[in-house]
Design a protein around this motif. Structure first.
Motif, PDB file in Angstrom:
ATOM      1  N   PRO A  89       0.803  -1.225   0.000  1.00 57.46           N
ATOM      2  CA  PRO A  89       0.000   0.000   0.000  1.00 57.46           C
ATOM      3  C   PRO A  89       0.838   1.279   0.000  1.00 57.46           C
ATOM      4  O   PRO A  89       0.505   2.249  -0.651  1.00 57.46           O
ATOM      5  N   ALA A  90       1.957   1.277   0.731  1.00 59.85           N
ATOM      6  CA  ALA A  90       2.825   2.456   0.745  1.00 59.85           C
ATOM      7  C   ALA A  90       3.798   2.348  -0.420  1.00 59.85           C
ATOM      8  O   ALA A  90       4.962   2.000  -0.271  1.00 59.85           O
ATOM      9  N   ALA A  91       3.275   2.579  -1.633  1.00 52.78           N
ATOM     10  CA  ALA A  91       4.085   2.433  -2.833  1.00 52.78           C
ATOM     11  C   ALA A  91       5.216   3.441  -2.818  1.00 52.78           C
ATOM     12  O   ALA A  91       5.175   4.453  -2.141  1.00 52.78           O
ATOM     13  N   GLY A  92       6.241   3.157  -3.608  1.00 56.61           N
ATOM     14  CA  GLY A  92       7.353   4.089  -3.724  1.00 56.61           C
ATOM     15  C   GLY A  92       8.615   3.593  -3.066  1.00 56.61           C
ATOM     16  O   GLY A  92       9.673   4.188  -3.219  1.00 56.61           O
ATOM     17  N   ALA A  93       8.533   2.480  -2.296  1.00 54.82           N
ATOM     18  CA  ALA A  93       9.732   1.947  -1.662  1.00 54.82           C
ATOM     19  C   ALA A  93      10.657   1.372  -2.719  1.00 54.82           C
ATOM     20  O   ALA A  93      10.222   0.720  -3.656  1.00 54.82           O
ATOM     21  N   GLY A  94      11.944   1.592  -2.535  1.00 50.13           N
ATOM     22  CA  GLY A  94      12.902   1.053  -3.480  1.00 50.13           C
ATOM     23  C   GLY A  94      12.805   1.727  -4.835  1.00 50.13           C
ATOM     24  O   GLY A  94      12.485   2.909  -4.943  1.00 50.13           O
ATOM     25  N   SER A  95      13.076   0.960  -5.872  1.00 50.37           N
ATOM     26  CA  SER A  95      13.136   1.506  -7.231  1.00 50.37           C
ATOM     27  C   SER A  95      12.255   0.712  -8.177  1.00 50.37           C
ATOM     28  O   SER A  95      12.700  -0.260  -8.786  1.00 50.37           O
ATOM     29  N   LEU A 122       1.158  -4.945 -11.343  1.00 48.78           N
ATOM     30  CA  LEU A 122       1.856  -3.783 -10.801  1.00 48.78           C
ATOM     31  C   LEU A 122       1.618  -2.541 -11.662  1.00 48.78           C
ATOM     32  O   LEU A 122       1.556  -1.425 -11.142  1.00 48.78           O
ATOM     33  N   ASP A 123       1.478  -2.733 -12.973  1.00 46.67           N
ATOM     34  CA  ASP A 123       1.204  -1.594 -13.857  1.00 46.67           C
ATOM     35  C   ASP A 123      -0.021  -0.821 -13.378  1.00 46.67           C
ATOM     36  O   ASP A 123       0.011   0.409 -13.259  1.00 46.67           O
ATOM     37  N   ALA A 124      -1.089  -1.540 -13.100  1.00 52.57           N
ATOM     38  CA  ALA A 124      -2.330  -0.886 -12.673  1.00 52.57           C
ATOM     39  C   ALA A 124      -2.155  -0.220 -11.311  1.00 52.57           C
ATOM     40  O   ALA A 124      -2.613   0.920 -11.092  1.00 52.57           O
ATOM     41  N   THR A 125      -1.471  -0.906 -10.392  1.00 53.66           N
ATOM     42  CA  THR A 125      -1.249  -0.332  -9.055  1.00 53.66           C
ATOM     43  C   THR A 125      -0.452   0.959  -9.131  1.00 53.66           C
ATOM     44  O   THR A 125      -0.803   1.972  -8.506  1.00 53.66           O
ATOM     45  N   LEU A 126       0.638   0.933  -9.892  1.00 51.79           N
ATOM     46  CA  LEU A 126       1.501   2.104  -9.969  1.00 51.79           C
ATOM     47  C   LEU A 126       0.860   3.241 -10.761  1.00 51.79           C
ATOM     48  O   LEU A 126       1.083   4.418 -10.458  1.00 51.79           O
ATOM     49  N   PHE A 127       0.054   2.908 -11.752  1.00 50.99           N
ATOM     50  CA  PHE A 127      -0.612   3.975 -12.494  1.00 50.99           C
ATOM     51  C   PHE A 127      -1.632   4.687 -11.607  1.00 50.99           C
ATOM     52  O   PHE A 127      -1.763   5.920 -11.660  1.00 50.99           O
ATOM     53  N   ASN A 128      -2.354   3.932 -10.788  1.00 52.69           N
ATOM     54  CA  ASN A 128      -3.284   4.560  -9.848  1.00 52.69           C
ATOM     55  C   ASN A 128      -2.540   5.467  -8.880  1.00 52.69           C
ATOM     56  O   ASN A 128      -3.000   6.574  -8.541  1.00 52.69           O
ATOM     57  N   ARG A 129      -1.385   5.011  -8.422  1.00 48.90           N
ATOM     58  CA  ARG A 129      -0.566   5.824  -7.523  1.00 48.90           C
ATOM     59  C   ARG A 129      -0.095   7.095  -8.236  1.00 48.90           C
ATOM     60  O   ARG A 129      -0.095   8.186  -7.658  1.00 48.90           O
ATOM     61  N   LEU A 130       0.318   6.960  -9.476  1.00 47.84           N
ATOM     62  CA  LEU A 130       0.782   8.105 -10.256  1.00 47.84           C
ATOM     63  C   LEU A 130      -0.326   9.136 -10.427  1.00 47.84           C
ATOM     64  O   LEU A 130      -0.102  10.350 -10.289  1.00 47.84           O
ATOM     65  N   GLN A 131      -1.530   8.674 -10.724  1.00 48.92           N
ATOM     66  CA  GLN A 131      -2.663   9.601 -10.852  1.00 48.92           C
ATOM     67  C   GLN A 131      -2.934  10.327  -9.541  1.00 48.92           C
ATOM     68  O   GLN A 131      -3.205  11.530  -9.528  1.00 48.92           O
ATOM     69  N   GLN A 132      -2.859   9.583  -8.444  1.00 46.73           N
ATOM     70  CA  GLN A 132      -3.100  10.182  -7.131  1.00 46.73           C
ATOM     71  C   GLN A 132      -2.063  11.254  -6.818  1.00 46.73           C
ATOM     72  O   GLN A 132      -2.402  12.362  -6.391  1.00 46.73           O
ATOM     73  N   GLU A 144       8.969  10.573  -6.138  1.00 47.06           N
ATOM     74  CA  GLU A 144       8.218   9.351  -6.412  1.00 47.06           C
ATOM     75  C   GLU A 144       7.455   9.459  -7.727  1.00 47.06           C
ATOM     76  O   GLU A 144       7.396   8.504  -8.513  1.00 47.06           O
ATOM     77  N   LEU A 145       6.885  10.625  -7.984  1.00 51.82           N
ATOM     78  CA  LEU A 145       6.143  10.825  -9.231  1.00 51.82           C
ATOM     79  C   LEU A 145       7.049  10.613 -10.447  1.00 51.82           C
ATOM     80  O   LEU A 145       6.681   9.918 -11.403  1.00 51.82           O
ATOM     81  N   LEU A 146       8.254  11.174 -10.399  1.00 51.64           N
ATOM     82  CA  LEU A 146       9.169  11.008 -11.521  1.00 51.64           C
ATOM     83  C   LEU A 146       9.619   9.556 -11.662  1.00 51.64           C
ATOM     84  O   LEU A 146       9.788   9.056 -12.787  1.00 51.64           O
ATOM     85  N   HIS A 147       9.821   8.859 -10.529  1.00 50.63           N
ATOM     86  CA  HIS A 147      10.175   7.441 -10.593  1.00 50.63           C
ATOM     87  C   HIS A 147       9.072   6.641 -11.295  1.00 50.63           C
ATOM     88  O   HIS A 147       9.360   5.713 -12.074  1.00 50.63           O
ATOM     89  N   TYR A 151       9.197   4.487 -14.729  1.00 49.27           N
ATOM     90  CA  TYR A 151       8.769   3.084 -14.817  1.00 49.27           C
ATOM     91  C   TYR A 151       7.947   2.857 -16.082  1.00 49.27           C
ATOM     92  O   TYR A 151       8.201   1.915 -16.844  1.00 49.27           O
ATOM     93  N   PHE A 152       6.969   3.709 -16.321  1.00 50.14           N
ATOM     94  CA  PHE A 152       6.098   3.503 -17.480  1.00 50.14           C
ATOM     95  C   PHE A 152       6.789   3.831 -18.792  1.00 50.14           C
ATOM     96  O   PHE A 152       6.444   3.264 -19.831  1.00 50.14           O
ATOM     97  N   ARG A 153       7.767   4.702 -18.767  1.00 54.83           N
ATOM     98  CA  ARG A 153       8.546   4.923 -19.983  1.00 54.83           C
ATOM     99  C   ARG A 153       9.278   3.641 -20.367  1.00 54.83           C
ATOM    100  O   ARG A 153       9.323   3.246 -21.546  1.00 54.83           O
TER     101      ARG A 153
END
Length: 401
Positions: A89-95, A122-132, A144-147, A151-153
Motif C-alpha cells: 500500500p505504501a508504494a514508492g519503496a525502493g526503485s 503492478l502496472d495498474a497499481t503504480l498507475f493509480n498511484r501516479l494519478q493520485q 516518487e512521481l518522476l520514478h 517506470y512507465f517509460r
C-alpha cells in the motif's frame, strides 16, 4: 599525481542519436572484488533493504559480466523482493523503475506474453498511484512521481503497458501536473540536480517524448521547462568564487537562488544542465540549446580543485565516479573530445579515492544499497571501467536506480 586538464578549443557541437563505442586509455579501476563482498555482507544482515531493485540490477549485470548463474539467482530473488515492496500500500519503496528495466531482460523475465507477466498487476497499481500523486501535486511527492513516470517509460514496449504511457502524456499536458507548474518560472524552490530535480525531469521528459511518438504537447512542455532552467543561470566569476552557472536550487520568487561549488552527480547542477540541454537540442532540433550546453559543459572542465568542485571521494552520488559518468554521457551526446579528457581525469581521480577509501573501510559506514555506497561504486565500475563488458547495460541501470 593527477595531471591538470587541457581543454581543447571551442567548436560547434553535433548531437548523435546513439552512443558510439568508447574505450578510454586509463587502467581499470580497483574494487571488483571488494564491492561484491561489501554487498554480500549487507545481504547477510537481517535489516530490510532500502533498494532491492537497484541491487537486483547490479547482480544481473554481474551475471552478464561473469556468466555465473548464482548472480542471476540473486537477481531473481531481489527482483521478487522489489516487486513485493512496490505492490505494498505504501508504494514508492525502493526503485520500481528497476523492475521495468529488469523485466525487459529475457534472462529475468521469461514469460511468453503480457498476460502472464508478473509486472502486469503492478502496472495498474503504480498507475493509480501516479494519478493520485499528480492530482495532489505536493512537492514532497515529486521524486516518487518522476520514478513512476520513468517506470512507465521503460514499460512502453510491453503489451498493454503502452496505453499507460499514452495516458501519462495526457496527464503531463495538464497544467500544474508536475511541481512546479510547467508554464511558469519556478513558483517554489526546486532542486536542479539529478536525479529528481529539474534537470532530471527534463531528461525524463525527452525520453517520454521519444517513446510516445513525439507528441506536440510534450514538445511544448520540454520547451517550457528549458525556459525555467535557463532563467536560473548567472555569469561565473572564478576570482570571486562564483564557479557554477546554474544554482543547486531555484529560489522562490523574491529570494536569492542557492549556488555552490559542487560538481557532483547528485548535488551539482552545471554538468546535469549541460546534459539536459544537449538532450533537449536533440529532440527539439534547436541549435541554440546545443551552443549553451557546450558553453556550460566546457566551463566545468576548468574546475578540478576541491574548492571548485566539492569532490573529495569516489562515491557515485557525490563523488568522482558520478562526475566521470556525466562527462562520458556528455561525450556520447556531443562528440566533443574535451569531455573524453574530463572523463579520463575523473576516472583516474575515482580510482585514487576508491583505493584509499577501501583501505580505510569507508564503505562499511555507508548505506550499501544506495548510490552513495557500494551499489553506486559497483554500477559505476560496470559502466565506466575498461574491464567491463556490459557498459551499455550498466548505463541504463544507473539511470533507473
Amino acid at each position: 599525481m593527477l595531471s591538470p586538464l587541457a581543454v581543447p578549443s571551442f567548436r560547434a557541437s553535433t548531437v548523435r542519436p546513439a552512443p558510439p563505442a568508447y574505450a578510454p586509455n586509463s587502467a581499470p579501476v580497483t574494487g571488483w572484488d571488494a564491492i561484491p563482498a561489501l554487498l554480500e555482507a549487507r545481504l547477510s544482515t537481517p535489516e530490510p533493504l532500502a533498494n532491492p531493485g537497484g541491487l537486483a540490477a547490479y547482480y544481473y549485470l554481474l551475471y552478464r559480466q561473469h556468466g555465473q548463474l548464482g548472480y542471476l539467482e540473486r537477481a531473481h530473488a531481489l527482483f521478487n523482493q522489489q516487486l513485493a515492496y512496490s505492490q505494498a500500500p505504501a508504494a514508492g519503496a525502493g526503485s520500481p523503475a528497476a523492475l521495468a528495466w529488469l523485466g525487459a531482460r529475457a534472462d529475468v523475465q521469461t514469460q511468453a506474453s503480457y498476460a502472464t507477466c508478473p509486472l502486469r498487476p503492478l502496472d495498474a497499481t503504480l498507475f493509480n498511484r501516479l494519478q493520485q500523486l499528480g492530482s495532489q501535486a505536493q512537492p514532497a511527492d515529486r521524486a516518487e512521481l518522476l520514478h513512476l513516470v520513468r517506470y512507465f517509460r521503460l514499460r512502453a514496449g510491453c503489451g498493454e503497458s503502452a496505453t499507460y504511457l499514452s495516458r501519462i502524456v495526457e496527464l503531463l499536458g495538464t497544467p500544474a501536473y508536475l511541481v512546479p507548474a510547467a508554464n511558469s518560472v519556478s513558483p517554489a524552490a526546486q532542486s536542479l540536480a539529478l536525479p529528481d530535480g529539474l534537470t532530471g525531469e527534463l531528461l525524463l521528459l525527452t525520453e517520454v517524448y521519444q517513446a510516445a511518438g513525439r507528441p506536440p504537447t510534450l514538445a511544448g512542455l520540454i520547451r517550457a521547462r528549458v525556459a525555467v532552467l535557463l532563467a536560473t543561470r548567472r555569469e561565473t566569476d572564478f576570482s570571486a568564487g562564483h564557479y557554477s552557472i546554474f544554482p543547486d536550487t531555484a529560489a522562490e520568487p523574491g529570494q536569492p537562488a542557492c549556488f555552490s561549488n559542487h560538481l557532483s552527480w547528485g548535488r551539482g547542477s552545471d554538468l546535469a544542465a549541460s546534459l539536459a540541454l544537449y538532450r533537449a537540442q536533440a529532440v527539439l532540433h534547436d541549435a541554440e540549446l546545443g551552443r549553451i550546453a557546450e558553453l556550460v559543459g566546457l566551463n566545468t572542465l576548468l574546475r578540478t580543485a576541491p574548492e571548485t568542485t566539492g569532490i573529495g571521494s569516489a562515491q557515485f552520488f557525490q563523488g568522482a565516479f558520478g562526475v566521470a559518468y556525466l562527462y562520458r554521457q556528455l561525450h556520447f551526446l556531443s562528440g566533443h573530445p574535451a569531455y573524453q579528457h574530463g572523463h579520463a581525469y575523473w576516472l583516474q581521480a575515482a580510482e585514487r579515492y576508491l583505493s584509499q577509501e577501501l583501505a580505510a573501510g569507508f564503505y562499511h559506514t555507508q548505506p550499501a544499497d544506495s548510490l552513495s555506497g557500494a551499489l553506486g561504486i559497483g554500477l559505476a565500475l560496470l559502466q565506466l571501467s575498461p574491464a567491463s563488458t556490459v557498459a551499455g547495460e550498466a548505463r541504463g541501470a544507473l539511470e533507473v536506480v
